[in-house]
Design an enzyme around this catalytic site. Structure first.
Site, PDB file in Angstrom:
ATOM      1  CB  SER A 143      -8.066  -4.429  -3.741  1.00 26.21           C
ATOM      2  OG  SER A 143      -7.985  -4.367  -5.115  1.00 26.21           O
ATOM      3  CE1 TYR A 156      -3.586  -8.067  -4.126  1.00 23.11           C
ATOM      4  CE2 TYR A 156      -5.683  -7.450  -5.145  1.00 23.11           C
ATOM      5  CZ  TYR A 156      -4.536  -7.159  -4.504  1.00 23.11           C
ATOM      6  OH  TYR A 156      -4.426  -5.713  -4.078  1.00 23.11           O
ATOM      7  CE  LYS A 160      -5.535  -6.552  -1.090  1.00 28.52           C
ATOM      8  NZ  LYS A 160      -4.994  -5.992  -0.007  1.00 28.52           N
TER       9      LYS A 160
HETATM   10  P1  NAD Z   1       4.303  -2.709  -2.558  1.00 29.78           P
HETATM   11  O1  NAD Z   1       5.127  -3.795  -2.853  1.00 29.78           O
HETATM   12  O2  NAD Z   1       5.069  -1.386  -3.007  1.00 29.78           O
HETATM   13  O3  NAD Z   1       4.823  -2.697  -0.843  1.00 29.78           O
HETATM   14  C1  NAD Z   1       4.418  -3.618  -0.251  1.00 29.78           C
HETATM   15  C2  NAD Z   1       5.034  -3.692   1.188  1.00 29.78           C
HETATM   16  O4  NAD Z   1       4.832  -4.500   2.000  1.00 29.78           O
HETATM   17  C3  NAD Z   1       6.437  -3.904   0.918  1.00 29.78           C
HETATM   18  O5  NAD Z   1       7.354  -3.022   1.676  1.00 29.78           O
HETATM   19  C4  NAD Z   1       6.900  -5.370   1.678  1.00 29.78           C
HETATM   20  O6  NAD Z   1       8.148  -5.179   2.050  1.00 29.78           O
HETATM   21  C5  NAD Z   1       5.909  -5.472   2.481  1.00 29.78           C
HETATM   22  N1  NAD Z   1       5.388  -6.779   2.905  1.00 29.78           N
HETATM   23  C6  NAD Z   1       5.293  -7.899   1.896  1.00 29.78           C
HETATM   24  N2  NAD Z   1       5.126  -8.947   2.568  1.00 29.78           N
HETATM   25  C7  NAD Z   1       5.110  -8.703   3.956  1.00 29.78           C
HETATM   26  C8  NAD Z   1       5.225  -9.278   5.200  1.00 29.78           C
HETATM   27  N3  NAD Z   1       4.925 -10.650   5.207  1.00 29.78           N
HETATM   28  N4  NAD Z   1       5.320  -8.670   6.467  1.00 29.78           N
HETATM   29  C9  NAD Z   1       5.536  -7.538   6.415  1.00 29.78           C
HETATM   30  N5  NAD Z   1       5.491  -6.647   5.442  1.00 29.78           N
HETATM   31  C10 NAD Z   1       5.298  -7.382   4.212  1.00 29.78           C
HETATM   32  O7  NAD Z   1       2.800  -2.667  -2.545  1.00 29.78           O
HETATM   33  P2  NAD Z   1       1.539  -1.725  -2.629  1.00 29.78           P
HETATM   34  O8  NAD Z   1       1.098  -1.655  -3.945  1.00 29.78           O
HETATM   35  O9  NAD Z   1       2.080  -0.449  -1.893  1.00 29.78           O
HETATM   36  O10 NAD Z   1       0.444  -2.533  -1.663  1.00 29.78           O
HETATM   37  C11 NAD Z   1       0.223  -2.134  -0.445  1.00 29.78           C
HETATM   38  C12 NAD Z   1      -0.983  -2.709  -0.155  1.00 29.78           C
HETATM   39  O11 NAD Z   1      -2.201  -2.101  -1.110  1.00 29.78           O
HETATM   40  C13 NAD Z   1      -1.389  -4.283  -0.619  1.00 29.78           C
HETATM   41  O12 NAD Z   1      -2.041  -4.902   0.668  1.00 29.78           O
HETATM   42  C14 NAD Z   1      -1.989  -4.282  -1.728  1.00 29.78           C
HETATM   43  O13 NAD Z   1      -2.653  -5.533  -2.145  1.00 29.78           O
HETATM   44  C15 NAD Z   1      -2.725  -3.097  -1.725  1.00 29.78           C
HETATM   45  N6  NAD Z   1      -3.398  -2.525  -3.074  1.00 29.78           N
HETATM   46  C16 NAD Z   1      -2.282  -2.321  -4.034  1.00 29.78           C
HETATM   47  C17 NAD Z   1      -2.737  -1.728  -5.212  1.00 29.78           C
HETATM   48  C18 NAD Z   1      -2.015  -1.294  -6.144  1.00 29.78           C
HETATM   49  O14 NAD Z   1      -2.454  -1.168  -7.238  1.00 29.78           O
HETATM   50  N7  NAD Z   1      -0.692  -1.016  -6.047  1.00 29.78           N
HETATM   51  C19 NAD Z   1      -4.174  -1.673  -5.571  1.00 29.78           C
HETATM   52  C20 NAD Z   1      -5.309  -1.976  -4.401  1.00 29.78           C
HETATM   53  C21 NAD Z   1      -4.541  -2.661  -3.340  1.00 29.78           C
END
Ligand code: NAD
Length: 261
Positions: A143, A156, A160
């Site tokens: 991130s 977080y 990260k």
């Molecule tokens: P999201 O909530 O849309 O999807 C996350 C997925 O992870 C879900 O399908 C959930 O079921 C799964 N999950 C959660 N806990 C789990 C576990 N213990 N075992 C297996 N699966 C599990 O979230 P997203 O925004 O797509 O985030 C995905 C990644 O991207 C994360 O690591 C998040 O920190 C990172 N990220 C997101 C953003 C953002 O703005 N959305 C920005 C930077 C980084």
């Protein structure tokens, strides 16, 4: 011939958001996409979506990335079915926002476990197969918070940042086995993870939801735009396609200009 023909790519957290887009894009470019997620029903729906869109191969695995036995079993099932694992995208993650001063310890541990234990366990399970094949590409979803801090996000930001260190170790240990490691660091992407945060942050900071988006989430971007799942997938597939060690150990911020290096 497509870029990932014949490659087996495990993507954790691929039933939703960023991981789902990454899986769809791998499948569109020839890979067998393994959708590893806590939510098996949603993972299976993603598999159906991939098959309908591309006629490609995809496979759903129920996996809690913090459960050592489940991770080992899930990876073993993939290897039993396809004979190998070429690419791991360790992406599963959650967000919990709270002021540091009274951040519940249980929430701190839960978040660190999903992000860091999950990255460690899934990587370790895949590595023995990658080393045996003398090939592997491991990409962590970091991130901008792998480089920068924001209020309310103590675990977080810590987790990260930790992924960057993990990738650097893997880059060193994996090199002799042709295994590379990278971190892709998105800005804010409108996924369920972020949609949930907007009202929570508005409440915690005492500002409107519109102001959370404008003055907190997108303030530092060059164009006031959310990063898209496609933007992130572009970077992940770039590292996954690397034919050289030249990029290993590096992280790439994908954020519309927020936190330029
Ligand atoms: P999201 O909530 O849309 O999807 C996350 C997925 O992870 C879900 O399908 C959930 O079921 C799964 N999950 C959660 N806990 C789990 C576990 N213990 N075992 C297996 N699966 C599990 O979230 P997203 O925004 O797509 O985030 C995905 C990644 O991207 C994360 O690591 C998040 O920190 C990172 N990220 C997101 C953003 C953002 O703005 N959305 C920005 C930077 C980084």
């Amino acid at each position: 011939m497509a870029r990932f023909d014949g490659k087996v790519a495990i993507v954790t957290g691929a039933a939703s958001g960023i991981g789902k887009e990454i899986a769809l894009r791998f499948a569109a470019e020839g890979a067998i996409a393994v959708i590893a997620d806590l939510n098996l029903a949603a993972a299976q729906a993603t598999v159906e979506e991939i098959k309908a869109a591309h006629g490609g191969d995809a496979f759903a695995v129920a996996m809690n990335v913090t459960d050592e036995a489940a991770v080992e079993q899930g990876v073993a099932d993939v290897v039993a079915k396809y004979g190998k694992v070429d690419i791991l995208v360790s992406n599963a993650g959650i967000q919990i926002v709270h002021p540091f001063v009274d951040f519940p310890y249980a929430d701190w541990k839960k978040l660190l476990s999903i992000h860091l234990d999950g990255a460690f366990l899934t990587t370790r399970a895949c590595l023995k197969h990658m080393y045996a094949a003398n090939y592997g590409r491991v990409i962590y979803t970091g991130s901008v918070h792998s480089k920068e801090a924001s209020k309310l996000k103590a675990p977080y930001v810590a987790a990260k940042h930790g992924l960057i260190g993990l990738a650097k170790v893997l880059a060193k240990e994996g090199a002799e086995h042709n295994v590379t490691a990278n971190v892709v660091c998105p800005g804010f992407v409108l996924t369920p993870l972020v949609e949930k945060q907007i009202p929570e942050q508005a409440q915690a900071l005492g500002i409107s939801e519109e102001d959370v988006v404008k003055t907190v989430m997108l303030k530092e971007t060059v164009d006031g735009q959310f990063t898209t799942t496609d933007d992130v997938a572009d970077a992940v597939l770039f590292f996954a396609a690397a034919t050289t060690n030249a990029f290993t150990g590096q992280s790439l911020v994908v954020s519309h200009g927020w936190f330029m290096q």
